[in-house]
Design a protein around this motif. Sequence first.
Motif, mmCIF file in Angstrom:
data_model
loop_
_atom_site.group_PDB
_atom_site.id
_atom_site.type_symbol
_atom_site.label_atom_id
_atom_site.label_comp_id
_atom_site.label_asym_id
_atom_site.label_seq_id
_atom_site.Cartn_x
_atom_site.Cartn_y
_atom_site.Cartn_z
ATOM 1 N N ARG A 1 -10.091 0.059 15.168
ATOM 2 C CA ARG A 1 -9.412 1.080 15.968
ATOM 3 C C ARG A 1 -8.089 0.592 16.545
ATOM 4 N N THR A 2 -8.030 -0.663 16.972
ATOM 5 C CA THR A 2 -6.811 -1.136 17.630
ATOM 6 C C THR A 2 -5.658 -1.341 16.657
ATOM 7 N N GLU A 3 -5.926 -1.377 15.362
ATOM 8 C CA GLU A 3 -4.850 -1.620 14.404
ATOM 9 C C GLU A 3 -4.388 -0.352 13.689
ATOM 10 N N LEU A 4 -5.021 0.785 13.991
ATOM 11 C CA LEU A 4 -4.698 2.011 13.264
ATOM 12 C C LEU A 4 -3.234 2.414 13.441
ATOM 13 N N ALA A 5 -2.691 2.206 14.623
ATOM 14 C CA ALA A 5 -1.304 2.605 14.882
ATOM 15 C C ALA A 5 -0.305 1.836 14.033
ATOM 16 N N ALA A 6 -0.727 0.703 13.458
ATOM 17 C CA ALA A 6 0.169 -0.109 12.632
ATOM 18 C C ALA A 6 0.185 0.328 11.168
ATOM 19 N N VAL A 7 -0.673 1.270 10.793
ATOM 20 C CA VAL A 7 -0.707 1.739 9.406
ATOM 21 C C VAL A 7 0.526 2.605 9.150
ATOM 22 N N THR A 8 1.270 2.281 8.111
ATOM 23 C CA THR A 8 2.500 3.007 7.802
ATOM 24 C C THR A 8 2.390 3.857 6.544
ATOM 25 N N VAL B 1 0.850 -1.197 0.000
ATOM 26 C CA VAL B 1 0.000 0.000 0.000
ATOM 27 C C VAL B 1 0.883 1.242 0.000
ATOM 28 N N ARG B 2 0.886 1.981 -1.115
ATOM 29 C CA ARG B 2 1.711 3.186 -1.229
ATOM 30 C C ARG B 2 1.109 4.369 -0.476
ATOM 31 N N SER B 3 -0.207 4.510 -0.544
ATOM 32 C CA SER B 3 -0.889 5.593 0.151
ATOM 33 C C SER B 3 -2.309 5.143 0.439
ATOM 34 N N LEU B 4 -2.938 5.821 1.392
ATOM 35 C CA LEU B 4 -4.247 5.402 1.884
ATOM 36 C C LEU B 4 -5.156 6.623 1.980
ATOM 37 N N LEU B 5 -6.330 6.519 1.374
ATOM 38 C CA LEU B 5 -7.335 7.578 1.448
ATOM 39 C C LEU B 5 -8.614 6.978 2.024
ATOM 40 N N LEU B 6 -9.114 7.572 3.102
ATOM 41 C CA LEU B 6 -10.301 7.072 3.795
ATOM 42 C C LEU B 6 -11.380 8.142 3.741
ATOM 43 N N LEU B 7 -12.516 7.816 3.122
ATOM 44 C CA LEU B 7 -13.599 8.773 2.885
ATOM 45 C C LEU B 7 -14.837 8.364 3.668
ATOM 46 N N ALA B 8 -15.312 9.259 4.554
ATOM 47 C CA ALA B 8 -16.536 9.001 5.330
ATOM 48 C C ALA B 8 -16.465 7.634 5.995
ATOM 49 N N GLY B 9 -15.323 7.347 6.615
ATOM 50 C CA GLY B 9 -14.995 5.976 6.972
ATOM 51 C C GLY B 9 -15.487 5.491 8.314
ATOM 52 N N VAL B 10 -15.726 4.179 8.369
ATOM 53 C CA VAL B 10 -16.076 3.461 9.593
ATOM 54 C C VAL B 10 -14.799 3.090 10.332
ATOM 55 N N ALA B 11 -14.708 3.519 11.602
ATOM 56 C CA ALA B 11 -13.600 3.103 12.461
ATOM 57 C C ALA B 11 -14.022 1.977 13.392
ATOM 58 N N GLY B 12 -15.266 2.054 13.904
ATOM 59 C CA GLY B 12 -15.785 1.010 14.782
ATOM 60 C C GLY B 12 -16.195 1.554 16.133
ATOM 61 N N GLY B 13 -17.014 0.747 16.835
ATOM 62 C CA GLY B 13 -17.417 1.079 18.187
ATOM 63 C C GLY B 13 -18.565 2.055 18.312
ATOM 64 N N SER B 14 -19.289 2.318 17.223
ATOM 65 C CA SER B 14 -20.394 3.275 17.273
ATOM 66 C C SER B 14 -21.711 2.551 17.537
ATOM 67 N N ALA C 1 -11.568 9.475 14.591
ATOM 68 C CA ALA C 1 -10.887 8.346 15.216
ATOM 69 C C ALA C 1 -9.876 7.719 14.255
ATOM 70 N N LEU C 2 -10.229 7.644 12.984
ATOM 71 C CA LEU C 2 -9.293 7.126 11.987
ATOM 72 C C LEU C 2 -8.062 8.021 11.896
ATOM 73 N N VAL D 1 -22.483 7.734 9.171
ATOM 74 C CA VAL D 1 -21.192 7.433 9.794
ATOM 75 C C VAL D 1 -20.665 8.771 10.316
ATOM 76 N N ALA D 2 -20.818 9.004 11.602
ATOM 77 C CA ALA D 2 -20.605 10.324 12.192
ATOM 78 C C ALA D 2 -19.162 10.778 12.078
ATOM 79 N N PRO D 3 -18.936 12.097 12.028
ATOM 80 C CA PRO D 3 -17.564 12.624 11.950
ATOM 81 C C PRO D 3 -16.646 12.130 13.061
#
Length: 278
Positions: A209-216, A125-138, A237-238, A230-232
């Motif tokens: 949510r628990t894996e976000l810190a591993a995204v490079t 994965v060279r780059s990551l774009l997240l649009l109106a995204g689900v993080a979890g726990g809602s 959180a993402l 999907v609330a702001p």
Amino acid sequence: MTTQRPAQSPASPTASATAPAAAPLARIVRGGGPGLLLAHGAGGSAADNWGPLLDDLAAHRTVVAPDYPGSGDSPDEPDAPSLDELADRLVAAADEAGLADFDLAGYSLGAAVAVRIATRYPGRVRSLLLLAGVAGGSQRLRVLADQALALAGHPELLANQLLTVGFGRSWVEALPAEQLAELRAALAATPAPAGFRWQFELAARADVRTELAAVTAPTLVISTSEDDLVAPAQHRALAEGIPGARLTELATGHLPMVERLPELRELVLDFLAGPAAG
């Protein structure tokens, strides 16, 4: 536009040696140059969610946009895929298109899928774009998903729900009465995809949510600031969980490709011209 229908394919890299390979996903493949893999949202399809941007994206990238089972041209399946399985099957679609690495964009549920891809396949994965995204726990998203599932057999009521939580409040209020009536009728006349139930159930329970810190990968999070589905807070959180992620807001509901397409196009193309331009 090219839509590739399911064909024989090897099992995903993480599949069990004894498990049968999952059927390949139908996908749109367009353009040329560096790869761009797109993940759509629950209840949508590659064409529904990314179609308005495909011409622009394909001018700069080899775009691979798969349809989840039960969406677009991918047939429904008896067993709903897990988030891991969905991530692996999207990467398999990239493999079949010959993409060794790729930029990755995910919308709504597709953002959670994209995060899972970025942590399972970090070197690709060279780059990551997240649009109106689900993080979890809602909890609210779980209630809204349950409501959508209860209304699935009542298209006019489901259309009303989409109008009140899918589109932005200011955008709906600004519509002339005739256009609002036409939109409501069009939504009610559009059948829910076969995969509607499992996709909304997955959106409600997915939690990355628990894996976000591993995204490079360099990451842009686009927050749809009038989003009542999907609330702001989910988008924030993402952005807060991914190291170095950049957050930008777009004043729209959950469907920016309808409400704010020119601004969305500019944000996406500017991002793709940045860290992965080469």
